[in-house]
Design a protein around this motif. Structure first.
Motif, mmCIF file in Angstrom:
data_model
loop_
_atom_site.group_PDB
_atom_site.id
_atom_site.type_symbol
_atom_site.label_atom_id
_atom_site.label_comp_id
_atom_site.label_asym_id
_atom_site.label_seq_id
_atom_site.Cartn_x
_atom_site.Cartn_y
_atom_site.Cartn_z
ATOM 1 N N GLY A 190 13.419 7.627 -0.864
ATOM 2 C CA GLY A 190 13.139 7.642 0.559
ATOM 3 C C GLY A 190 14.404 7.536 1.390
ATOM 4 O O GLY A 190 15.474 7.202 0.875
ATOM 5 N N PHE A 191 14.261 7.830 2.682
ATOM 6 C CA PHE A 191 15.400 7.732 3.590
ATOM 7 C C PHE A 191 15.581 6.300 4.085
ATOM 8 O O PHE A 191 14.616 5.609 4.405
ATOM 9 N N LEU A 192 16.840 5.882 4.124
ATOM 10 C CA LEU A 192 17.238 4.610 4.723
ATOM 11 C C LEU A 192 18.511 4.884 5.520
ATOM 12 O O LEU A 192 19.254 5.809 5.198
ATOM 13 N N HIS A 193 18.759 4.075 6.536
ATOM 14 C CA HIS A 193 20.048 4.149 7.218
ATOM 15 C C HIS A 193 20.970 3.138 6.549
ATOM 16 O O HIS A 193 20.572 2.005 6.290
ATOM 17 N N ALA A 236 15.408 0.148 7.091
ATOM 18 C CA ALA A 236 14.225 0.906 6.690
ATOM 19 C C ALA A 236 13.534 1.470 7.928
ATOM 20 O O ALA A 236 13.691 0.942 9.028
ATOM 21 N N PRO A 237 12.720 2.529 7.768
ATOM 22 C CA PRO A 237 12.031 3.106 8.924
ATOM 23 C C PRO A 237 10.862 2.262 9.437
ATOM 24 O O PRO A 237 10.526 2.321 10.614
ATOM 25 N N THR A 238 10.235 1.461 8.541
ATOM 26 C CA THR A 238 9.102 0.623 8.943
ATOM 27 C C THR A 238 9.149 -0.702 8.188
ATOM 28 O O THR A 238 9.805 -0.798 7.149
ATOM 29 N N HIS A 245 0.861 -1.178 0.000
ATOM 30 C CA HIS A 245 0.000 0.000 0.000
ATOM 31 C C HIS A 245 0.897 1.227 0.000
ATOM 32 O O HIS A 245 1.246 1.759 1.059
ATOM 33 N N VAL A 246 1.281 1.659 -1.192
ATOM 34 C CA VAL A 246 2.228 2.760 -1.340
ATOM 35 C C VAL A 246 1.693 4.049 -0.728
ATOM 36 O O VAL A 246 2.430 4.783 -0.067
ATOM 37 N N GLU A 247 0.412 4.323 -0.910
ATOM 38 C CA GLU A 247 -0.198 5.543 -0.353
ATOM 39 C C GLU A 247 -0.082 5.589 1.167
ATOM 40 O O GLU A 247 0.127 6.654 1.745
ATOM 41 N N ALA A 248 -0.221 4.434 1.793
ATOM 42 C CA ALA A 248 -0.209 4.370 3.260
ATOM 43 C C ALA A 248 1.202 4.469 3.839
ATOM 44 O O ALA A 248 1.365 4.699 5.035
ATOM 45 N N CYS A 249 2.218 4.289 3.007
ATOM 46 C CA CYS A 249 3.602 4.329 3.497
ATOM 47 C C CYS A 249 4.220 5.684 3.155
ATOM 48 O O CYS A 249 4.671 5.914 2.031
ATOM 49 N N SER A 250 4.254 6.582 4.142
ATOM 50 C CA SER A 250 4.757 7.939 3.913
ATOM 51 C C SER A 250 6.277 8.008 3.798
ATOM 52 O O SER A 250 6.828 9.038 3.415
ATOM 53 N N HIS A 251 6.972 6.912 4.103
ATOM 54 C CA HIS A 251 8.440 6.906 4.087
ATOM 55 C C HIS A 251 9.032 6.653 2.709
ATOM 56 O O HIS A 251 10.243 6.777 2.526
ATOM 57 N N VAL A 252 8.187 6.272 1.747
ATOM 58 C CA VAL A 252 8.675 5.912 0.416
ATOM 59 C C VAL A 252 7.819 6.614 -0.639
ATOM 60 O O VAL A 252 6.600 6.628 -0.544
#
Length: 198
Positions: free
Chosen positions: A95-98, A174-176, A79-86
């Motif tokens: 998106g941000f990754l460590h 990843a953040p989530t 669910h791309v819409e629901a994932c604000s990190h990507v």
């Protein structure tokens, strides 16, 4: 009288023999059970290692010009819409990754860009995408997998995944969980380095 004593001795010897056999049988069963446990553990470990050692074949490298990355990722159940990190578009993912550093093994937050047109996965110090810190071309990507064996000390082991190239393995966090799933599936659509396994 002698015959009765002989019979008693014989019965006693038979009883001892039966007890000894029962004890040996019990030990054999215990030994068999232990061996089966060890074999099952080894099979599970081997299966886990095999899953990491062999690249996933869910996605082959897709070179089709009409390929829509976002549509593909959504059709895989994300669910791309629901994932604000990507941020996923038809041709890119951002998106941000460590990322763990190659030399000093410290973790740094980086802005990653997966670009199907440039056929590369690059990373930057920030969202402006002005100073590129490094990158990987699709031809070099051999495998993408979750770090189940926890091969590195990570700030979040459950969200750590690996991008293996012919000369290095990149460790990313990843953040989530959803963001990790999206990134793994995205990167695999461009992985071309594992074609020798096909």
């Amino acid at each position: 009288m002698f015959q009765v004593q002989f019979r008693e001795v014989e019965m006693s010897a038979l009883h001892e023999e039966r007890s000894r056999r029962e004890e040996l049988e019990r030990k054999l069963q215990e030994e068999t059970r232990l061996r089966e446990e060890i074999i099952n553990q080894q099979v599970k470990l081997r299966e886990k290692q095999r899953q990491q050692a062999r690249p996933l074949t869910r996605y082959l490298p897709i070179r089709n010009k009409e390929f829509d990355l976002r549509q593909h990722i959504e059709s895989a159940g994300h669910h791309v819409e629901a994932c604000s990190h990507v941020i996923v578009t038809a041709n890119s993912c951002r998106g941000f990754l460590h990322k763990m550093g190659n030399k000093f093994k410290t973790w740094h937050k980086r802005w990653f860009v997966f670009d199907r047109l440039k056929r590369s996965l690059t990373y930057y110090g920030d969202k402006t995408e002005t100073k590129q810190r490094g990158g990987i071309y699709f031809q070099a990507i051999e495998e993408v997998y979750v770090d189940h064996l926890r091969t590195v000390k990570s700030p979040n082991p459950k969200l750590t995944f690996c991008v293996k190239t012919y000369d290095r393995t990149y460790f990313l966090v990843a953040p989530t969980p959803e963001a990790m799933g999206i990134w793994i599936d995205v990167i695999f659509t461009g992985a071309e380095g594992y074609q020798q396994f096909l």
